[in-house]
Structures are given as structure tokens and as C-alpha cells.
Write an enzyme that holds these catalytic residues in place. Sequence first.
Site, PDB file in Angstrom:
ATOM      1  N   GLU A   1      33.056 105.990  85.263  1.00 50.52           N
ATOM      2  CA  GLU A   1      34.072 106.596  86.118  1.00 50.52           C
ATOM      3  C   GLU A   1      33.523 106.670  87.539  1.00 50.52           C
ATOM      4  O   GLU A   1      32.411 107.155  87.753  1.00 50.52           O
ATOM      5  CB  GLU A   1      34.336 107.981  85.548  1.00 50.52           C
ATOM      6  CG  GLU A   1      35.275 108.878  86.265  1.00 50.52           C
ATOM      7  CD  GLU A   1      35.320 110.251  85.592  1.00 50.52           C
ATOM      8  OE1 GLU A   1      35.112 111.258  86.310  1.00 50.52           O
ATOM      9  OE2 GLU A   1      35.569 110.330  84.366  1.00 50.52           O
TER      10      GLU A   1
ATOM     11  N   ASN B   1      37.158 108.494  78.417  1.00 48.87           N
ATOM     12  CA  ASN B   1      37.445 109.932  78.434  1.00 48.87           C
ATOM     13  C   ASN B   1      38.315 110.269  77.227  1.00 48.87           C
ATOM     14  O   ASN B   1      39.292 109.580  76.958  1.00 48.87           O
ATOM     15  CB  ASN B   1      38.158 110.310  79.727  1.00 48.87           C
ATOM     16  CG  ASN B   1      37.394 109.853  80.960  1.00 48.87           C
ATOM     17  OD1 ASN B   1      37.154 108.661  81.144  1.00 48.87           O
ATOM     18  ND2 ASN B   1      37.022 110.779  81.812  1.00 48.87           N
TER      19      ASN B   1
ATOM     20  N   HIS C   1      32.131 115.836  77.388  1.00 49.55           N
ATOM     21  CA  HIS C   1      32.989 115.289  76.336  1.00 49.55           C
ATOM     22  C   HIS C   1      32.424 115.525  74.946  1.00 49.55           C
ATOM     23  O   HIS C   1      32.136 114.576  74.225  1.00 49.55           O
ATOM     24  CB  HIS C   1      33.165 113.776  76.545  1.00 49.55           C
ATOM     25  CG  HIS C   1      33.752 113.379  77.854  1.00 49.55           C
ATOM     26  ND1 HIS C   1      33.580 112.123  78.405  1.00 49.55           N
ATOM     27  CD2 HIS C   1      34.538 114.061  78.727  1.00 49.55           C
ATOM     28  CE1 HIS C   1      34.214 112.053  79.565  1.00 49.55           C
ATOM     29  NE2 HIS C   1      34.807 113.219  79.780  1.00 49.55           N
TER      30      HIS C   1
END
Length: 547
Positions: free
Chosen positions: A403, A526, A488
Site C-alpha cells: 500500500e 487488506n 490486520h
Amino acid sequence: MSDSVMHDKGSKGVSRRRFIAGTSSILGAVALAGHPTAAQAKAAAAAAPIDPGAHVPVLVIGTGYGGSVAALRLAQAGIDVHMIEMGMAWDTPGSDGKIFCNTTSPDYRSYWLRTKTKQPISNFLGFPIDKNTPRHTGILDAEEMGGIIVYQGRGVGGGSLVNGGMAVTPRRENFGAVLPSVNADEMYGTYYPRANAGLGVSTIDPAWFDTVDCYQYARVGRKHAQRSGFPFIFVPDVYDWDYMKQEAAGTVPKSAVAGEILYGNNHGKKSLQQTYIAQAKATGKVTISPLHKVTSVAPAAGGGYTVVIDQINTNGDTTTTKTVTADKVFFAAGSVGTSKLLVKLKATGALPNLNSETGKGWGDNGNVMCGRANHLWDPTGKVQSGIPCSGIDNWAAGGAFAEVAPLPTGIETYASFYLSITKNPNRAQFSWNAAAGKVDLNWQTAWKQASIDMAKTIFDKINAKEGTIYRTDLFGTYKIWGDHLTYHPLGGAVLNKATDNYGRLHGHPGLYVIDGSLIPGNTSVNPFVTITALAERNIEKIIATDL
């Protein structure tokens, strides 16, 4: 922060002293020692929490993605649902008129029961930037366990309150490794589209992206990725892009463009509060008890389950302990919350029939962070949107998806910053520590080396091509990699192992898991869209067959 704070009026440059002062304040060095307002206290008192001795058809533990999906679909099926949330409601402004504090100035609203911030970026230019804050039931929990810090959202809406909103559906070819027991045709044909619609997912306008100042950092990331031969992709998000265009134009209060991300977003982000939870409340069949924490679930003598709940105040102290009964209980406290609770209940005999897979298969989604120091001709912009919108995909070749992340300091840093998701194969286990009376996790920081090696397949190549170096000042002294954390958390009650293939817990009919603990450690991107889609799949089956 205004320009006048960052720059000497009329000067062309920034002194090193002002540069450090300005950056550290943005990254969290200025702690506003504020306290809750009378309005907040009144709103908390006005909420109608669950009554001691209550009997509810369905109790949902947690208000994140899985729990919100379950509550909405159960309510739509005509079933009354009560949701229990450990964090606050986040529906009342503070003394500054805002519900959430800014990334630049963490105050009592920022961290969950800490007296000092615990920021993902802990240092800048050799200086530590964490600062003291009042202890409060703030929005971001930095839970330290087993060699890793797990960042989690605390409040009604769970992780949706504090993440960057990157709503990524995994590539179809990667799905078999994510959830091997789930039919991919059903997920991609029905449940991913349903989740994306429910979450309000959309993608940035590429033409606007190309011109707006707040995404200069991402354009630099694109240029560097493409010059090294990596695919650069736009990533969908749950932000209201029309609102962000107005922010950038200066016609509405700034939120993402003001760098809001870590501690909540005041305006444009479509968190669960605005989507699934709003719809669930509108049915009239869903109620929520914030600042309540489930400590026990055990079979009740007359059927169903006895649930023990601590009500807490904003200092984290237990003020009341309540016992209620529920016909069915959904565990949706997040990967860590659900796993810890189930492991404790199995070990202490409250739920003795849970199987040996309980607590296993936990992973960090391969998270690792790094920064790169760019040349002076590649400025990344002093105004950076806190909402990321793009990524570098080297999953197939190098095992990493990166990201392109903001570093919203309010000043020019010439730095590119990244959160990588990697194919890290390591999995940890939760276990009950009877002597300490708590649950432990056996994750080892050394296991992050696999993630570092995979991330390096992207960034070593970019650095070599661009003639740039890694930043060594963001995570400590001479430390390149942020290998100490995850945003996460996944696993701990893995689908088709600790549960059946729809989240029913083995050995205890009427108990379900419906959150990220079902997913074994990695989603390749994600994870929240996958958590939402899986919850949509599972609750549809459960309503059809069990209720």
C-alpha cells in the site's frame, strides 16, 4: 497546523529545528490534555445499556465488520439482536466540536487505556515522538502481546473507525489459499458484490488523482513503481470521494485532507457507523451497549447461554457486572478478542467442548512497514490525504502487495512510506496462562523476517533504480523495518477447523464465530472486505437453517 507554525514568515526554507518540531507535532508529539465534556457524559448516561437479567434472542459480541453484518441480516429476518461493544459509541463531539481527534494532535480520545501514545511511527529524525495522554477509553488499542503490537479499533464500528478504508477484494487466483473450504464462485458471484455494496465501496477518479496536491505522494509512488516494472493499481476505498474533492477545494471541513486517519475520521469516511450499523439500527430490532465487555459465556440450565458482562467507565474500571441469557451468541470481537475469549472459556471449563483448533492459525496478514528517502526532485507534498488509494502488486512474483501510504506531517518530507502485506507463512497460537490468569500469544518478532524479505523484492529494486535509500529513523534508531506490529490480525478460530464451514462452533450449538478470527492468518490484501463477504455468506446460511 498552519503554515506559520511550520515556516518562518517569508523564509524560503525550514530550519532543522522547526522541521523536527513541526513533524513531531504532526506525528503525535503534541498531546492535548483534554478531558470529556459534560455533553459526552450526558450522552453516555442517556444510552440504554442491556439490563441485568435480560433475556435476548441473539447476543452479538463486538460491533466490527462481522458483527455488524450479522446484526443487520438477523434484524432484517425479524430477530431482535443486542450488540455488546467494549469501546465507546463515538457519537458525541468533544470540547473542540469534533468527535475524533486529529492524527497530528492525539489527546484523551486517541488511545485505549494508555497514558502514552504508541504510534506506528515512533521516531522522526532520531527523536522519539510518543507523548503522554490522559488514560481514557480512546479509539485505538495498541495491544502488546507475544512479540507483536496489534492495532485494533475500539468503539461502535470496530476497526472501521481507524483503518484507511482500503476495500480490496483479493484476486480470484489467490482466493484458494485464503479460504480453501469456501466456494469461490459463490464468493465472487454473490458475497463479495454484496459486501462491496453494503460497505459503499468506490474508486478514486483517476483524472482528479493526477492533478490534486494531496495525492502527490501517491503519484511519486506510482512513478517509482512503474519505472522498476511493478504494476501500480488504484485500490477501492470506502471514502466519499466527492466529499474529498470538496475538501481539496476548500468548500467543506477538511478530514482526510487534514491527515485524519489513525484516530478516526470526522467527515468523509463511510465507517460501519454510516453503513451496516446505521441500517441495523433503522430496523428498530438492534440495540447496542457500548462500554460493556463480555467476560464469560456458558451453557444455561434452561437452554441457551448465560453471558457475564462487565460495564466499564471511561477510565476502564468495572462499575457493574451483569448476567444475561441469550438463545444464540455470535462472537465478533475481532481476531484477538474472539480468540482470547474462546481460549479462556475452553481452558477454564465454561465451554469445555470447544475443540483443539481453538486459538490456532493466527497470523498478522504479513504486515511490515518501511519508508524510503527520495531525492529533492521527488517531493511527496506537504498536504497528504490520510486515505490511501493505491498499491504496488508484486504478490505473484515476490509475495508482497504494498500500500502506498500517507505520511501526513504537514511539511515536505521527501519520503515515500509503505505498508506491505506479504505471504508470511508463520502462524501463532493463543493459549491460557493459568498462573497469570490471561491469554498469551506465541508470536515471535523474528518471524517477520519472511515479510521483510518479501517486501524487499519491491523496495530494493526501486531503491536501486532510483538511487535512493531506506529511511532509518521512523521505527527507532537505525531501524529500517516496522516489523513490530500488525493492523490486520486474522485467525484464532479458523473456519472449518475450530468451527464448521459456516462459523458454528463445534461442541456448543447456538454459538457462532463471524469475524476475522475465521480467516487463517492472511488474505493477500487488506482484509475487511473478505471478512464482510464471509460474514454475509455465513449469516445467510445460519438464518436459513438454524433460525
